[in-house]
Scaffold this motif. Structure first.
Motif, PDB file in Angstrom:
ATOM      1  N   SER A 160      42.258   4.729  95.399  1.00 23.69           N
ATOM      2  CA  SER A 160      43.540   5.251  94.929  1.00 23.69           C
ATOM      3  C   SER A 160      43.315   6.164  93.739  1.00 23.69           C
ATOM      4  CB  SER A 160      44.485   4.113  94.540  1.00 23.69           C
ATOM      5  OG  SER A 160      44.032   3.461  93.369  1.00 23.69           O
ATOM      6  N   SER A 161      44.124   7.222  93.667  1.00 19.23           N
ATOM      7  CA  SER A 161      44.096   8.156  92.540  1.00 19.23           C
ATOM      8  C   SER A 161      45.512   8.290  92.013  1.00 19.23           C
ATOM      9  CB  SER A 161      43.561   9.516  92.973  1.00 19.23           C
ATOM     10  OG  SER A 161      42.224   9.426  93.428  1.00 19.23           O
ATOM     11  N   LEU A 162      45.721   7.855  90.784  1.00 26.49           N
ATOM     12  CA  LEU A 162      47.032   7.883  90.143  1.00 26.49           C
ATOM     13  C   LEU A 162      47.003   8.934  89.039  1.00 26.49           C
ATOM     14  CD1 LEU A 162      49.871   6.559  89.637  1.00 26.49           C
ATOM     15  CD2 LEU A 162      48.697   5.053  88.008  1.00 26.49           C
ATOM     16  N   LEU A 163      47.847   9.968  89.166  1.00 26.60           N
ATOM     17  CA  LEU A 163      47.900  10.978  88.114  1.00 26.60           C
ATOM     18  C   LEU A 163      48.639  10.419  86.904  1.00 26.60           C
ATOM     19  CD1 LEU A 163      47.175  13.988  87.458  1.00 26.60           C
ATOM     20  CD2 LEU A 163      49.594  14.452  87.878  1.00 26.60           C
ATOM     21  N   PRO A 168      55.922  10.229  92.809  1.00 26.30           N
ATOM     22  CA  PRO A 168      55.980   9.569  91.499  1.00 26.30           C
ATOM     23  C   PRO A 168      57.236   8.755  91.278  1.00 26.30           C
ATOM     24  CG  PRO A 168      56.221  11.959  91.289  1.00 26.30           C
ATOM     25  CD  PRO A 168      55.768  11.690  92.681  1.00 26.30           C
ATOM     26  N   GLU A 169      58.376   9.193  91.814  1.00 28.54           N
ATOM     27  CA  GLU A 169      59.594   8.425  91.579  1.00 28.54           C
ATOM     28  C   GLU A 169      59.504   7.037  92.208  1.00 28.54           C
ATOM     29  OE1 GLU A 169      60.391  11.482  94.904  1.00 28.54           O
ATOM     30  OE2 GLU A 169      59.432  11.431  92.927  1.00 28.54           O
ATOM     31  N   THR A 170      58.842   6.925  93.361  1.00 33.00           N
ATOM     32  CA  THR A 170      58.656   5.622  94.000  1.00 33.00           C
ATOM     33  C   THR A 170      57.684   4.770  93.199  1.00 33.00           C
ATOM     34  OG1 THR A 170      59.089   6.533  96.195  1.00 33.00           O
ATOM     35  CG2 THR A 170      57.878   4.467  96.095  1.00 33.00           C
ATOM     36  N   VAL A 171      56.589   5.386  92.763  1.00 33.19           N
ATOM     37  CA  VAL A 171      55.578   4.646  92.007  1.00 33.19           C
ATOM     38  C   VAL A 171      56.151   4.126  90.700  1.00 33.19           C
ATOM     39  CG1 VAL A 171      53.354   4.821  90.833  1.00 33.19           C
ATOM     40  CG2 VAL A 171      53.693   5.948  93.048  1.00 33.19           C
ATOM     41  N   LEU A 172      56.782   4.999  89.929  1.00 34.13           N
ATOM     42  CA  LEU A 172      57.290   4.593  88.618  1.00 34.13           C
ATOM     43  C   LEU A 172      58.383   3.544  88.739  1.00 34.13           C
ATOM     44  CD1 LEU A 172      57.330   8.084  86.885  1.00 34.13           C
ATOM     45  CD2 LEU A 172      55.670   6.247  86.546  1.00 34.13           C
ATOM     46  N   ALA A 173      59.229   3.667  89.761  1.00 34.26           N
ATOM     47  CA  ALA A 173      60.257   2.652  89.973  1.00 34.26           C
ATOM     48  C   ALA A 173      59.631   1.316  90.333  1.00 34.26           C
ATOM     49  CB  ALA A 173      61.220   3.099  91.071  1.00 34.26           C
ATOM     50  N   PRO A 222      53.228  13.060  86.658  1.00 32.79           N
ATOM     51  CA  PRO A 222      52.774  11.716  86.307  1.00 32.79           C
ATOM     52  C   PRO A 222      53.365  10.663  87.243  1.00 32.79           C
ATOM     53  CG  PRO A 222      53.359  12.930  84.335  1.00 32.79           C
ATOM     54  CD  PRO A 222      53.786  13.775  85.496  1.00 32.79           C
ATOM     55  N   GLY A 223      52.506   9.782  87.706  1.00 31.27           N
ATOM     56  CA  GLY A 223      52.925   8.748  88.651  1.00 31.27           C
ATOM     57  C   GLY A 223      52.625   9.093  90.089  1.00 31.27           C
ATOM     58  N   SER A 224      52.207  10.320  90.394  1.00 31.09           N
ATOM     59  CA  SER A 224      51.817  10.678  91.764  1.00 31.09           C
ATOM     60  C   SER A 224      50.605   9.842  92.171  1.00 31.09           C
ATOM     61  CB  SER A 224      51.468  12.163  91.854  1.00 31.09           C
ATOM     62  OG  SER A 224      52.571  12.970  91.506  1.00 31.09           O
ATOM     63  N   LEU A 225      50.644   9.298  93.378  1.00 31.50           N
ATOM     64  CA  LEU A 225      49.613   8.350  93.809  1.00 31.50           C
ATOM     65  C   LEU A 225      49.102   8.732  95.189  1.00 31.50           C
ATOM     66  CD1 LEU A 225      48.059   5.648  93.440  1.00 31.50           C
ATOM     67  CD2 LEU A 225      50.061   4.500  94.431  1.00 31.50           C
ATOM     68  N   LEU A 226      47.786   8.907  95.292  1.00 33.92           N
ATOM     69  CA  LEU A 226      47.136   9.191  96.572  1.00 33.92           C
ATOM     70  C   LEU A 226      46.299   7.985  96.961  1.00 33.92           C
ATOM     71  CD1 LEU A 226      46.439  11.173  98.863  1.00 33.92           C
ATOM     72  CD2 LEU A 226      44.570  12.031  97.425  1.00 33.92           C
ATOM     73  N   LEU A 227      46.462   7.535  98.202  1.00 33.40           N
ATOM     74  CA  LEU A 227      45.770   6.357  98.715  1.00 33.40           C
ATOM     75  C   LEU A 227      45.001   6.743  99.966  1.00 33.40           C
ATOM     76  CD1 LEU A 227      49.070   4.387  98.634  1.00 33.40           C
ATOM     77  CD2 LEU A 227      47.177   3.754  97.131  1.00 33.40           C
TER      78      LEU A 227
END
Length: 258
Positions: free
Chosen positions: A187-190, A40-45, A219-224
């Motif tokens: 993709s699944s984004l929490l 999530p830290e990578t996604v949100l940034a 929040p922001g965790s992303l599965l691809l």
């Protein structure tokens, strides 16, 4: 205000070279392994929704309070709220265009419950389609999807889901079990998770070999995953505290090369 983010690449520059090293790493891993979990830290940034801009993410998450009942899931005993929208994304220009609303149909021989069945869902609200966080998410995903195909146009289907479980019961985020969606990238984004136990996401090869298993918690965790060579599914969810309902909010977005 969010930084500009389109399908040509994320706006954030984390390595000082004009690129985004974590996103480039995700592209490489996705292309080689067919699956990738982005923290999530990578996604949100990358979305410009971290730190002082967390309020923008909270406003985005509030759209999940405006979803409507999914009658097809209800027939299978799961309470699921959702909406649906279809976009076109052009990698060369970064243009993202909302297409006219339509029925949702998955290709034959993909989803065993809804194989080539027309399903009618309420459209995304105007506030949702115009939300800058959504636009940033689609830009980020378009950049990631480019690692799998160099198409001139992506067909992008957007599904905000809320799965609800109550005391004494469970809810199935994927009542169809492990399946394909008949697309290029899934993709699944929490977005949010409250009072939830379970909800483990698993990606496997067509032969059943596990490639990745993880529970999207923050929040922001992303599965691809590359849908052309994998299957995916999510285990049942139930309340931690049976006195309160549990809900799991996820944005599922698919990209299909056209």
């Amino acid at each position: 205000m969010h930084p500009t983010l389109d399908s040509r690449g994320p706006a954030a520059d984390t390595d000082g070279t004009g690129g985004n090293a974590p996103v480039d790493e995700a592209r490489a891993a996705l292309a080689s392994n067919g699956v990738y979990f982005m923290p999530p830290e990578t996604v949100l940034a990358s979305l410009g929704a971290d730190g002082p801009h967390w309020a923008d993410w909270a406003a985005f998450a509030a759209h999940w309070d405006d979803l409507v009942e999914d009658p097809y899931a209800a027939q299978r005993g799961t309470r699921r709220l959702r909406r649906y929208g279809h976009f076109a994304l052009e990698p060369a220009t970064g243009g993202i265009r909302l297409l006219p609303h339509e029925t949702f149909v998955q290709p034959e021989h993909t989803n065993p419950l809804y194989d080539a069945v027309d399903r009618h869902f309420e459209p995304l609200t105007g506030a949702f389609t115009d939300d800058p966080v959504l636009r940033a998410v689609l830009g980020l995903l378009g950049h990631l999807a480019g690692a799998l195909d160099g198409t001139a146009r992506w067909s992008v289907k957007v599904h905000p889901f809320r799965v609800i479980a109550t005391a004494g019961g469970v809810a199935e985020p994927t009542p169809e079990g492990r399946h394909r969606d008949g697309v290029t990238l899934v993709s699944s984004l929490l977005v949010a998770r409250d009072n939830v136990s379970g909800g483990e996401s698993t990606v496997v090869t067509p032969e059943g070999r596990q490639l990745l298993s993880t529970t999207l918690r923050d929040p922001g965790s992303l599965l691809l995953n590359d849908d052309r060579c994998t299957l995916h599914g999510v285990s049942a969810v139930r309340p931690v505290d049976p006195a309160r309902p549990a809900h799991r909010d996820v944005l599922v977005t698919t990209f299909t090369a056209t």
